[in-house]
Enzyme design. Structure first.
Site, PDB file in Angstrom:
ATOM      1  CG  MET A  91     109.694  52.648 -26.800  1.00 29.40           C
ATOM      2  SD  MET A  91     110.541  53.851 -25.758  1.00 29.40           S
ATOM      3  CE  MET A  91     109.552  53.766 -24.288  1.00 29.40           C
ATOM      4  CG  LEU A  94     109.599  58.998 -35.813  1.00 33.62           C
ATOM      5  CD1 LEU A  94     108.420  59.888 -35.440  1.00 33.62           C
ATOM      6  CD2 LEU A  94     109.184  57.918 -36.807  1.00 33.62           C
ATOM      7  CG  ASN A 108     108.279  62.378 -27.220  1.00 39.38           C
ATOM      8  OD1 ASN A 108     107.660  61.327 -27.230  1.00 39.38           O
ATOM      9  ND2 ASN A 108     109.431  62.533 -26.575  1.00 39.38           N
ATOM     10  CG  HIS A 110     111.709  62.664 -22.042  1.00 36.81           C
ATOM     11  ND1 HIS A 110     112.239  61.514 -22.582  1.00 36.81           N
ATOM     12  CD2 HIS A 110     112.529  63.026 -21.025  1.00 36.81           C
ATOM     13  CE1 HIS A 110     113.336  61.186 -21.924  1.00 36.81           C
ATOM     14  NE2 HIS A 110     113.549  62.101 -20.977  1.00 36.81           N
TER      15      HIS A 110
END
Ligand code: GRF
Length: 208
Positions: A91, A94, A108, A110
């Site tokens: 969460m 970056l 990632n 999603h």
């Protein structure tokens, strides 16, 4: 042997899917070198411990600023020899500098079909609330390379999930995880381990 660095913040069901698929042989030539949580109470840490996987928490609030947090995070990843960085229910946003360091080897998951229902502030259960509010009939999940934006990197793999009339945000989140997230994240990791992911002109493709 591909060494994974898995970044987590919560329940770790995507981490569990990776562990299970390595165990079942659906993912080969791959090991989880380290699991790093952004919270000390992330249940994902317990999942790592139960499977004998090196894990630690690197908590942003313990650092005076974002760059010292990211320096510690990169240090832990590099010390473990992580080659592919997997954001699995992670969460923390970056910085561009951190992402640049790992460009082309940070992915990632999603819980929507990007570019729908993504971007700043659209994560976790909020995604499914928006999906139901809009009344779309198909949603799903996306695995993408991470770039300096939010959910804007090259898309690697997607899987669609039907939205049911009786769905609540919770029931939809669960089905998207079960039918999409836990399928496509392991598939992308296995493809990466076998050099079957092509990244060119800011577009990604998976070779069968
Ligand atoms: C999942 O919906 C994932 O897509 C999102 O965070 C939720 C929890 O993931 N990024 P996990 O159970 O911690 O893997």
């Amino acid at each position: 042997m591909l060494r994974l660095g898995v970044l987590v913040s919560g329940g770790g069901t995507n981490l569990q899917a990776i562990i299970d698929r390595i165990g079942s042989g659906d993912i080969t030539d791959t090991e989880i070198a380290v699991v790093i949580a952004s919270r000390e109470d992330a249940y994902a840490l317990k999942r790592a411990e139960e499977n004998g996987i090196r894990c630690l928490s690197v908590v942003p609030g313990r650092f005076t600023d974002k760059s010292s947090y990211e320096e510690a995070l990169a240090g832990a990843l590099d010390e473990a020899g992580a080659e592919l960085i997997v954001l699995a229910g992670f969460m923390i946003v970056l910085s561009g500098g951190f992402v640049k360091k790992y460009e082309g080897r940070i992915i990632n998951i999603h819980p929507s079909l990007i570019p729908s229902f993504c971007g700043n502030g659209c994560y976790g259960l909020k995604v499914h609330e928006k999906v139901l509010d809009r009344g779309v009939k198909i949603t799903g999940a996306t695995v993408h390379f991470v770039d300096s934006g939010t959910d804007t990197g090259p898309i690697i793999m997607q899987k669609a999930v039907k939205v049911l009339k009786e769905d609540t945000p919770e029931s939809l989140q669960r089905r998207v995880m079960e039918e999409a997230e836990w399928e496509i994240l392991p598939a992308v990791i296995n493809a990466f381990a076998h050099n079957r992911i092509i990244l060119e002109d800011n577009r990604a493709y998976m070779e069968e």
